[in-house]
Design an enzyme around this catalytic site. Structure first.
Site, mmCIF file in Angstrom:
data_model
loop_
_atom_site.group_PDB
_atom_site.id
_atom_site.type_symbol
_atom_site.label_atom_id
_atom_site.label_comp_id
_atom_site.label_asym_id
_atom_site.label_seq_id
_atom_site.Cartn_x
_atom_site.Cartn_y
_atom_site.Cartn_z
ATOM 1 N N ASP A 1 -26.154 -31.727 10.712
ATOM 2 C CA ASP A 1 -25.714 -31.790 12.113
ATOM 3 C C ASP A 1 -25.670 -33.228 12.622
ATOM 4 O O ASP A 1 -24.801 -33.605 13.392
ATOM 5 C CB ASP A 1 -26.641 -30.959 13.012
ATOM 6 C CG ASP A 1 -26.475 -29.471 12.732
ATOM 7 O OD1 ASP A 1 -25.485 -29.099 12.069
ATOM 8 O OD2 ASP A 1 -27.343 -28.680 13.158
ATOM 9 N N GLU B 1 -8.628 -8.168 -11.022
ATOM 10 C CA GLU B 1 -9.338 -8.875 -9.950
ATOM 11 C C GLU B 1 -9.505 -7.979 -8.733
ATOM 12 O O GLU B 1 -8.767 -7.000 -8.574
ATOM 13 C CB GLU B 1 -8.568 -10.157 -9.588
ATOM 14 C CG GLU B 1 -7.159 -9.901 -9.112
ATOM 15 C CD GLU B 1 -6.300 -11.162 -9.109
ATOM 16 O OE1 GLU B 1 -6.190 -11.820 -10.165
ATOM 17 O OE2 GLU B 1 -5.728 -11.482 -8.058
ATOM 18 N N LYS C 1 -2.709 -7.588 -12.958
ATOM 19 C CA LYS C 1 -1.509 -8.423 -13.023
ATOM 20 C C LYS C 1 -1.214 -8.832 -14.461
ATOM 21 O O LYS C 1 -2.151 -9.059 -15.233
ATOM 22 C CB LYS C 1 -1.720 -9.714 -12.213
ATOM 23 C CG LYS C 1 -2.020 -9.500 -10.746
ATOM 24 C CD LYS C 1 -2.350 -10.824 -10.065
ATOM 25 C CE LYS C 1 -2.589 -10.602 -8.578
ATOM 26 N NZ LYS C 1 -3.151 -11.786 -7.922
ATOM 27 N N CYS D 1 -20.773 25.075 27.693
ATOM 28 C CA CYS D 1 -20.467 23.663 27.497
ATOM 29 C C CYS D 1 -21.725 22.828 27.719
ATOM 30 O O CYS D 1 -22.356 22.936 28.772
ATOM 31 C CB CYS D 1 -19.368 23.220 28.465
ATOM 32 S SG CYS D 1 -19.134 21.436 28.474
ATOM 33 N N LYS E 1 -9.241 -6.417 -5.052
ATOM 34 C CA LYS E 1 -8.239 -6.444 -3.981
ATOM 35 C C LYS E 1 -9.034 -6.570 -2.680
ATOM 36 O O LYS E 1 -9.705 -5.635 -2.252
ATOM 37 C CB LYS E 1 -7.405 -5.168 -4.000
ATOM 38 C CG LYS E 1 -6.312 -5.162 -2.958
ATOM 39 C CD LYS E 1 -5.336 -4.040 -3.226
ATOM 40 C CE LYS E 1 -4.128 -4.124 -2.328
ATOM 41 N NZ LYS E 1 -4.417 -3.945 -0.907
ATOM 42 N N GLU F 1 -6.384 -14.263 0.612
ATOM 43 C CA GLU F 1 -6.746 -13.210 1.562
ATOM 44 C C GLU F 1 -7.893 -13.712 2.427
ATOM 45 O O GLU F 1 -8.966 -14.048 1.910
ATOM 46 C CB GLU F 1 -7.167 -11.964 0.772
ATOM 47 C CG GLU F 1 -7.248 -10.703 1.591
ATOM 48 C CD GLU F 1 -5.890 -10.000 1.749
ATOM 49 O OE1 GLU F 1 -4.847 -10.582 1.357
ATOM 50 O OE2 GLU F 1 -5.879 -8.883 2.291
HETATM 51 S S1 IVH Z 1 -1.383 -10.219 -5.309
HETATM 52 C C1 IVH Z 1 3.048 -11.076 -5.337
HETATM 53 N N1 IVH Z 1 -3.991 -10.212 -5.383
HETATM 54 O O1 IVH Z 1 -3.045 -6.926 -1.003
HETATM 55 C C2 IVH Z 1 1.587 -11.139 -5.146
HETATM 56 N N2 IVH Z 1 -2.941 -9.376 -3.440
HETATM 57 O O2 IVH Z 1 -0.739 -4.698 -0.952
HETATM 58 C C3 IVH Z 1 1.104 -9.947 -4.436
HETATM 59 N N3 IVH Z 1 -4.490 -8.650 -1.705
HETATM 60 O O3 IVH Z 1 -0.535 -8.268 0.951
HETATM 61 C C4 IVH Z 1 -0.269 -9.994 -4.001
HETATM 62 N N4 IVH Z 1 -6.347 -9.118 -2.784
HETATM 63 O O4 IVH Z 1 -2.687 -9.508 0.989
HETATM 64 C C5 IVH Z 1 -2.901 -9.910 -4.667
HETATM 65 N N5 IVH Z 1 -6.312 -10.250 -5.590
HETATM 66 C C6 IVH Z 1 -5.217 -9.988 -4.872
HETATM 67 C C7 IVH Z 1 -5.309 -9.454 -3.589
HETATM 68 C C8 IVH Z 1 -4.130 -9.147 -2.895
HETATM 69 C C9 IVH Z 1 -5.834 -8.645 -1.654
HETATM 70 C C10 IVH Z 1 -3.613 -8.136 -0.637
HETATM 71 C C11 IVH Z 1 -2.471 -9.034 -0.296
HETATM 72 C C12 IVH Z 1 -1.238 -8.150 -0.243
HETATM 73 C C13 IVH Z 1 -1.795 -6.784 -0.394
HETATM 74 C C14 IVH Z 1 -0.858 -6.004 -1.303
#
Ligand code: IVH
Length: 669
Positions: A35, A110, A283, A401, A112, A167
């Site tokens: 700080d 990974e 992916k 009621c 989501k 995200e």
């Molecule tokens: S890949 C082309 N990876 O999920 C790339 N999306 O329904 C597409 N999301 O709008 C996204 N974690 O906001 C990707 N590990 C992750 C993710 C992720 C969350 C969200 C993203 C997207 C939605 C897809």
């Protein structure tokens, strides 16, 4: 010169310690020392504006509030993902990809993250623009807000120019703190961390965003320079070395079973994470193979999202209490031993109705399984019979009621109408129109966002107003004196001021919203709009006959009778008079309409990116089309957004044409 050097030195040291603290959870200096450095930098910058830098860590605390967000067109479309809901579908995806681009294809697995997508654009290593996804093509410029997120580097480790995507989410710790503060201030709580994150990133005042403890995982490289990368794994490692907090890669490999296992493992770890996830993203790892496969129309072909079923937890059912709704329906609610579920602590859940309690044989004292429906409203799914000790007690609904002692009736099949209201065959309903619990819900409904949109008038506030005799019905909201609000517990001058402002704004909401706000049984948002269009003024509705009302296509006997009965009541006249005298607008502006959609009926379902349902309805009506709330063979089009539900299934089974937002906009051109 010395001063400039000191400023640069402080900026570097602070950025370093901030990363140690926020990202690595391994601070090297005390908060006090940190700080002190921060304060020194702030005062030097204030004294020497000539050394201003858009990447100074002092910007993390937010700056001047904005009036609105500017729109940003994305360089590369921010696509979304195709969902799969079973391992079978996931395996099919893997096999399909392998047959298309080779058996040796590797995949990454990974989490989501359940937050909101943003893009971050850097030029020469400095953060230039942070934008929300919006509809994928155009988003909002939230740069000032993004800068307050500690794990987003303001400056990269190299002078690279590139755009990444990630995200933004709210960690559970921040979410709990935020809701605790809201509770203490008597404000409405955020329903889940995702909504809180979205609300926080879209605050016009970045100083407010800075307080919300947001975080990010970067998961994609969108555009710009990034050399020597051939795979997703390379990309993640490379962008991590530039200073980003990147998405954890849980598995990278070629084996179908191992991919599925990695997904299962993440499901098992889910309750222990400090953030919400709603699935796993799988992916294709090779960027070359991705290019070979190509992008689909709105989602890439090289990735899918495996969506987890809603998180479930076991807990004790301590008691069953009755909640009386706006239309008098008695809903049994479970009082639970508090349990953490999908980001919030749950101590109440709906049991829907007595038939479900009986059918599932749920007893007070049982161990029950709870989940969040749509990840928002908690519900009891069933009870664990093996855990019974014999002391559990079956539940019976009350005979009167619990709010007013009035007599109860069961909804019967003749009353049923598919208008999305809280009708459940066999539901118990209080028949007393003056039941205080119903009154409270009615006033809450009147003030709600989709009705008169009087901000801040939620459950607790209405309760306090009724308790202090400041109101007796919804129209009294317009007659409360500011000083009376300020004198209520936990309310001050500022809240009273805000209340007065939102009351003033609500006077011009229009006839459709007013009709909806009145809470006429069976008359939802769409039907209210149709009544407003047809009758134009509230006075015309007092004289409307069943036959006239039924000229509106969707209205049958039950709805038409409900409207006529409502406008026959003396109480309705009394309330409308008071609303008029307070200056509430009770007529609809006549709008210019064209006729391209004449004779067409649309049903809206799901969420449309960057467009509210109201906006879509307005666009349809302005072209002479009709909006209906339920799908039938007469429906011309179902406009389906993301997470569309049963209406979409019904449309498919009836062979009704389904369109997405792009096709709809095309039709509107
Ligand atoms: S890949 C082309 N990876 O999920 C790339 N999306 O329904 C597409 N999301 O709008 C996204 N974690 O906001 C990707 N590990 C992750 C993710 C992720 C969350 C969200 C993203 C997207 C939605 C897809």
């Amino acid at each position: 010169m010395e001063i400039e050097q000191r400023i640069n030195y402080l900026r570097k040291v602070i950025a370093y310690h901030s990363k140690r603290y926020y990202e690595n959870d391994a601070p090297e200096i005390s908060d006090f020392e940190y700080d002190k450095l921060f304060e020194e930098l702030k005062s030097l910058e204030a004294l020497h504006p000539e050394f201003y830098s858009p990447t100074s860590p002092t910007l993390r605390v937010g700056g001047k509030a904005l009036d609105k967000f500017e729109k940003v067109k994305h360089e590369v479309k921010m696509a979304s993902l195709t969902d799969v809901f079973s391992f079978e579908e996931l395996r099919e995806f893997i096999r399909r990809v392998k047959s298309e681009v080779g058996d040796n294809t590797e995949f990454s697995v990974e989490p989501k993250i359940d937050g909101l997508s943003v893009s971050l654009k850097y030029e020469d290593g400095a953060l230039k623009v942070g934008a929300t996804r919006g509809d994928g093509t155009t988003g909002e410029d939230v740069t000032a807000n993004v800068k307050t997120i500690r794990s987003i580097p303001l400056e990269l480790t190299k002078k690279a120019s590139l755009t990444v995507r990630g995200e933004v989410y709210m960690p559970h710790k921040s979410f709990e703190k935020l809701n605790r503060e809201k509770e203490e201030n008597g404000e409405n709580l955020w329903a889940n961390p995702r909504n809180a994150a979205a609300g926080s990133l879209r605050c016009l005042d970045s100083k407010e965003t800075a307080k919300r403890g947001l975080d990010i995982f970067v998961f994609n490289y969108q555009a710009g320079e990034l050399e020597g990368v051939n795979t997703h794994k390379d990309t993640i490692e490379k962008i991590s070395s530039l200073g980003f907090k990147t998405i954890p890669l849980l598995y990278v490999g070629n084996d179908e079973d191992e991919i599925v296992n990695a997904v299962i493992k993440l499901g098992e770890d889910r309750p222990y994470l400090d953030y919400d996830i709603d699935g796993t993203v799988i992916k294709v790892n090779s960027l070359e193979k991705r290019r070979e496969m190509g992008e689909g129309t709105s989602t890439p072909k090289w990735a899918v999202a495996y969506k987890f079923p809603p998180e479930q937890k076991k807990t004790k059912l301590l008691d069953i209490v009755i909640q009386v709704g706006r239309t008098g329906v008695l809903t049994p609610n479970a009082v639970l031993e508090p349990v953490k579920l999908a980001g919030t602590t749950v101590s109440r859940a709906t049991l829907h109705n007595i038939d479900i309690i009986k059918e599932k044989d749920i007893r007070i004292g049982d161990t029950v399984i709870v989940q969040k429906a749509g990840d928002i409203i908690p519900e009891v799914v069933g009870s664990v019979k093996e855990s019974r000790t014999g002391s559990e007690e079956p539940y019976n609904m009350p005979e009167k009621c619990p709010s007013c002692g009035g007599s109860l009736i069961y909804d019967d099949a003749d009353d049923f109408i598919d208008d999305g209201e809280d009708f459940t065959l066999g539901a118990l309903r209080c028949t007393n129109p003056f039941c205080p619990a119903q009154l409270e819900r009615n006033i809450e409904h009147f003030a709600s966002k989709k009705a008169m949109n009087i901000e801040g008038v939620g459950g607790k506030f209405v309760k306090a107003l009724l308790k202090n005799n400041l109101i007796h019905d919804a129209s009294d909201l317009y007659y409360i004196d500011k000083s009376e609000i300020a004198s209520l517990e936990r309310m001050g001058e500022k809240s009273a001021e805000n209340f007065a402002k939102s009351i003033e704004n609500s006077k011009n909401m229009g006839l459709g919203r007013l009709i909806f706000a009145l809470g006429i049984r069976h008359i939802g948002e769409v039907a209210s709009g149709e009544l407003a269009n047809k009758f134009g003024t509230i006075d015309a509705l007092f004289d409307a006959t069943m036959e006239e009302i039924k000229e509106i296509g969707d209205f049958g006997d039950v709805m038409a009778k409900s409207v006529v009965d409502f406008f026959k009541k003396d109480e309705t006249r009394y309330i409308i008079e008071k609303l008029k005298n307070a200056g509430v607008k009770t007529s609809e502006d006549v709008k210019e309409v064209s006729n391209e959609f004449e004779g067409l009926t649309f049903v809206l379902t799901g969420t449309l990116e960057n467009m509210t349902r109201d906006e879509a309805s307005e666009m349809i009506k302005a072209r002479g089309g009709k909006v209906s709330s339920s799908v039938s063979s007469k429906t011309s089009y179902v406009l389906a957004g993301e997470e569309a539900g049963s209406k979409l299934t019904k449309a498919q089974s009836l062979g009704v044409k389904i369109i997405d937002k792009e096709q709809f906009l095309e039709m509107c051109k």
